[in-house]
Design an enzyme around this catalytic site. Structure first.
Site, PDB file in Angstrom:
ATOM      1  N   SER A  36       0.846  -1.190   0.000  1.00 25.32           N
ATOM      2  CA  SER A  36       0.000   0.000   0.000  1.00 25.32           C
ATOM      3  C   SER A  36       0.891   1.253   0.000  1.00 25.32           C
ATOM      4  O   SER A  36       1.830   1.321  -0.802  1.00 25.32           O
ATOM      5  CB  SER A  36      -0.955  -0.031   1.195  1.00 25.32           C
ATOM      6  OG  SER A  36      -2.023   0.856   1.000  1.00 25.32           O
TER       7      SER A  36
ATOM      8  N   ASP B 270      -8.328  -5.464  -6.019  1.00 20.16           N
ATOM      9  CA  ASP B 270      -7.972  -4.328  -5.180  1.00 20.16           C
ATOM     10  C   ASP B 270      -8.255  -3.023  -5.927  1.00 20.16           C
ATOM     11  O   ASP B 270      -7.612  -2.747  -6.944  1.00 20.16           O
ATOM     12  CB  ASP B 270      -6.495  -4.430  -4.813  1.00 20.16           C
ATOM     13  CG  ASP B 270      -6.015  -3.252  -3.984  1.00 20.16           C
ATOM     14  OD1 ASP B 270      -6.858  -2.504  -3.457  1.00 20.16           O
ATOM     15  OD2 ASP B 270      -4.783  -3.085  -3.871  1.00 20.16           O
TER      16      ASP B 270
ATOM     17  N   HIS C  42      -5.876  -6.592  -1.781  1.00 21.42           N
ATOM     18  CA  HIS C  42      -4.841  -5.637  -1.400  1.00 21.42           C
ATOM     19  C   HIS C  42      -3.705  -6.346  -0.665  1.00 21.42           C
ATOM     20  O   HIS C  42      -3.924  -7.025   0.334  1.00 21.42           O
ATOM     21  CB  HIS C  42      -5.483  -4.578  -0.490  1.00 21.42           C
ATOM     22  CG  HIS C  42      -4.688  -3.325  -0.332  1.00 21.42           C
ATOM     23  ND1 HIS C  42      -4.292  -2.543  -1.393  1.00 21.42           N
ATOM     24  CD2 HIS C  42      -4.228  -2.687   0.780  1.00 21.42           C
ATOM     25  CE1 HIS C  42      -3.634  -1.485  -0.947  1.00 21.42           C
ATOM     26  NE2 HIS C  42      -3.576  -1.561   0.359  1.00 21.42           N
TER      27      HIS C  42
END
Length: 370
Positions: free
Chosen positions: A69, A312, A337
């Site tokens: 991320s 995601d 994710h």
């Protein structure tokens, strides 16, 4: 961790400034938050690596950085800015392109409900949101909505920002489950059979009586005060308001959620929490400078593996195709994710994830001379 075992590595996890206990000057004021940025965090990482490599045990060690991320951004940017210190990197689910109005996020969410739920589920969600929109246009409708969702009597749902806040929390119900096909199917079944959406557990502005929630407050001003007083969300909001944007609006027509969460809602969050100078112009200027500094989806970097999952929504801002032989990208089908960084053992049946992990480990070993 499997990679670390195979190459006999030491794993170290430095804490990002302003998150956790690493708060410069022990001060979360707006003035002190000027020291919160990706640039400062990367400089901290540089200093950390230099400090560790002063020890005899590590002075000749190779350095591989991992991140998922936002930290996936930092991993790629660390290799780009400090190639003499960072030998290779894994950048997982990294939204490298800064974007103020990230309307694509909810487009993907809607598509996932259609793909892993059903067209009937997608249409039912659209029907429910259209009904919310209609109810909010009349006094009688507002009273009905307040009754159905146990909205506090003192919350004035005629106020536009409060209506946006309601949709903000409702949408969290959907964005929280899109990484898991089973969850989508389960919740689609609930939505179709009950003809309703429950967001209550996501509302931070609960009012309690004898430890039981009695109503749910969607007052925008109260939400702003909560953000100011509780620091768990404030640092990330600051970075989105000054560097990244990432504001998940409903400004597209390609989703079932109606257009009741405009990007202006997020702009107002920035100005109300941090001050009037944190307006749309400053946000968009910060986004522009971030992309100019780091290169968006085409960073000038090598020895980085970019990995994304196609479930995601953040993959819309990531590197999805090879930048070069030395900066390859992989997209994992039916993966969410940072799925390549999740706990993974020999019994895991996700062959698609395993293949990408094997590829990543092979490239990282190659780049550090193993």
């Amino acid at each position: 961790m499997n990679f670390a075992k195979e190459v006999n590595a030491t794993v170290m996890i430095p804490e990002h400034r302003f998150y956790g206990k690493s708060v410069p000057n022990d001060d979360m004021s707006v003035e002190n938050l000027a020291y919160l940025s990706s640039t400062q965090a990367l400089a901290d990482l540089k200093n950390f690596i230099e400090y560790i490599k002063r020890e005899d045990l590590y002075k000749n060690s190779k350095v591989v950085v991992f991140g998922g991320s936002y930290s996936g951004n930092l991993a790629a940017w660390a290799r780009m800015l400090y190639p003499d210190l960072v030998d290779a990197a894994l950048s997982s689910s990294a939204p490298l392109l800064a974007k103020s109005d990230f309307y694509e996020y909810l487009e993907v969410v809607g598509d996932l409900f259609k793909k892993y739920g059903s067209s009937a589920c997608y249409e039912k969600v659209a029907e429910i949101f259209q009904r919310y929109e209609k109810l909010l246009k009349s006094d009688e409708g507002i009273e009905q909505l307040k009754k159905e969702h146990k909205i506090c009597k003192g919350t004035d749902m005629k106020v536009l920002e409060n209506q946006h806040t309601f949709f903000y929390y409702i949408l969290t119900y959907f964005t929280s489950m899109v990484q898991n096909p089973t969850q989508i199917q389960h919740n689609c079944n609930h939505i179709i059979t009950s003809n309703s959406i429950h967001d209550w557990k996501w509302n931070k502005q609960l009012q309690f009586e004898n430890s039981h929630p009695i109503c749910f407050n969607y007052d925008f001003a109260d939400m702003i005060e909560d953000i100011k007083e509780h620091f768990y969300f404030k640092p990330w909001l600051y970075q989105t308001c000054t560097e990244f944007g990432y504001m998940q609006s409903t400004s597209s027509n390609n989703h079932p959620f109606t257009n009741n969460l405009p990007v202006s809602f997020y702009y107002k969050m920035c100005t109300d929490v941090f001050g009037p100078e944190f307006d749309q112009a400053r946000i968009e200027d910060g986004v522009k400078k971030t992309n100019e500094k780091y290169g968006g989806r085409t960073p000038n970097v090598d020895r980085v593996v970019f990995v994304n999952g196609d479930m995601d929504p953040w993959h819309k801002l990531g590197v999805l195709t090879d930048l070069s032989d030395e900066a390859p990208a992989r997209v994992i089908p039916d993966a969410g994710h940072c799925s390549d960084l999740w706990f993974f053992d020999d019994d895991d049946k996700s062959e698609k994830v395993a293949e990408v992990r094997e590829f990543t480990m092979k490239k990282l070993k190659e780049w550090i001379g193993m």
